[in-house]
Write a protein that holds these residues in place. Structure first.
Motif, short mmCIF file in Angstrom:
data_model
loop_
_atom_site.label_atom_id
_atom_site.label_comp_id
_atom_site.label_asym_id
_atom_site.label_seq_id
_atom_site.Cartn_x
_atom_site.Cartn_y
_atom_site.Cartn_z
N ASN A 180 -0.40 -18.03 14.01
CA ASN A 180 0.25 -17.89 12.70
C ASN A 180 1.42 -16.91 12.66
O ASN A 180 2.02 -16.70 11.60
CB ASN A 180 -0.78 -17.50 11.65
CG ASN A 180 -1.78 -18.60 11.43
OD1 ASN A 180 -1.42 -19.75 11.25
ND2 ASN A 180 -3.06 -18.26 11.47
N GLU A 204 4.89 -15.11 12.66
CA GLU A 204 6.26 -15.46 12.26
C GLU A 204 7.14 -14.23 12.44
O GLU A 204 6.66 -13.11 12.41
CB GLU A 204 6.30 -15.88 10.78
CG GLU A 204 5.53 -17.14 10.48
CD GLU A 204 5.52 -17.48 9.00
OE1 GLU A 204 5.47 -18.68 8.71
OE2 GLU A 204 5.54 -16.56 8.16
N GLU A 249 -5.84 -9.84 5.92
CA GLU A 249 -5.09 -10.15 4.71
C GLU A 249 -3.66 -9.64 4.78
O GLU A 249 -2.97 -9.60 3.77
CB GLU A 249 -5.83 -9.59 3.49
CG GLU A 249 -7.20 -10.24 3.31
CD GLU A 249 -7.97 -9.71 2.13
OE1 GLU A 249 -7.42 -8.89 1.36
OE2 GLU A 249 -9.12 -10.12 1.98
N GLY A 250 -3.21 -9.28 5.95
CA GLY A 250 -1.85 -8.79 6.10
C GLY A 250 -0.85 -9.92 6.24
O GLY A 250 -1.17 -11.09 6.09
N GLU A 251 0.38 -9.53 6.52
CA GLU A 251 1.45 -10.50 6.71
C GLU A 251 1.35 -11.10 8.11
O GLU A 251 0.74 -10.53 9.01
CB GLU A 251 2.81 -9.82 6.52
CG GLU A 251 3.02 -9.32 5.10
CD GLU A 251 4.38 -8.67 4.92
OE1 GLU A 251 5.19 -8.67 5.87
OE2 GLU A 251 4.62 -8.16 3.82
N ASN A 252 2.01 -12.23 8.29
CA ASN A 252 1.98 -12.93 9.58
C ASN A 252 3.07 -12.41 10.52
O ASN A 252 3.79 -13.17 11.15
CB ASN A 252 2.15 -14.44 9.36
CG ASN A 252 0.95 -15.04 8.67
OD1 ASN A 252 -0.16 -14.55 8.81
ND2 ASN A 252 1.16 -16.08 7.91
N THR A 253 3.16 -11.09 10.60
CA THR A 253 4.17 -10.46 11.44
C THR A 253 3.50 -9.79 12.64
O THR A 253 2.31 -9.48 12.61
CB THR A 253 4.94 -9.38 10.66
OG1 THR A 253 4.01 -8.34 10.30
CG2 THR A 253 5.60 -9.96 9.41
N GLY A 302 2.02 -6.42 11.55
CA GLY A 302 0.77 -6.55 10.80
C GLY A 302 -0.40 -6.90 11.69
O GLY A 302 -1.46 -6.27 11.63
N TYR A 303 -0.21 -7.91 12.50
CA TYR A 303 -1.30 -8.32 13.41
C TYR A 303 -1.60 -7.23 14.43
O TYR A 303 -2.78 -6.96 14.72
CB TYR A 303 -0.94 -9.62 14.13
CG TYR A 303 -1.10 -10.85 13.28
CD1 TYR A 303 -2.30 -11.16 12.64
CD2 TYR A 303 -0.03 -11.73 13.11
CE1 TYR A 303 -2.44 -12.30 11.87
CE2 TYR A 303 -0.16 -12.88 12.34
CZ TYR A 303 -1.38 -13.16 11.73
OH TYR A 303 -1.51 -14.29 10.96
#
Length: 159
Positions: free
Chosen positions: A39, A41, A95-99, A102-103
């Motif tokens: 996921n 991005e 629940e973080g961003e798909n960056t 974040g990951y």
């Protein structure tokens, strides 16, 4: 056939209980790392996509090693999602961003939690449960997670 490796049945069970929690943590971390790979991005997609792929492949091997260690000391490894979710110290949610940042931050927390759990239990396994082989195995596994945590920490610091 009876397991006769010089460790009492009770101590092998106590060691298996610890290893089962580690296995559950590995499987949850594997799944979360797959999610990051799938996921992701952002401008650094390609490099981080490959980075997370390298990590989930390594974690898959860690999980297999833990399950095999459980078998080596005479027990059966847990093997259902339900088992893993009951045993894990980690949360499966993200629940973080798909960056990549974040990951990376979320996965770093999980690696750190695994490192801490293993570190807290190595001497117990070696000294109280008299299983130096599993203690050595856990030490190696902890070092693998320390390296991955270092890579994630360096990724976050770079931003």
């Amino acid at each position: 056939m009876k397991t006769n490796i010089g460790i009492t049945k009770e101590n092998r069970q106590k060691t298996t209980d610890i290893l089962s929690k580690v296995l559950a943590d590995e499987f949850v971390l594997y799944t979360k790392t797959l999610r990051a790979h799938w996921n992701l991005e952002g401008h650094d997609f390609h490099t981080k996509h490959l980075f997370f792929e390298e990590h989930y492949n390594a974690i898959k091997k860690f999980a297999d090693g833990v399950a095999e260690r459980i078998r080596q000391i005479g027990h059966y490894a847990p093997g259902t999602m339900g088992d893993f979710l009951k045993l894990t110290h980690l949360t499966e949610k993200y629940e973080g961003e798909n960056t990549s940042l974040g990951y990376s931050a979320a996965l770093l927390e999980d690696h750190d939690a695994i490192i801490q759990f293993i570190r807290e239990n190595i001497s117990k396994v070696e000294e109280e449960y008299e299983d130096v082989g599993t203690g050595d195995f856990l030490t190696g596994l902890m070092q693998e997670h320390e390296e991955m945590a270092w890579m994630l920490r360096a990724t976050i610091a770079k931003a």
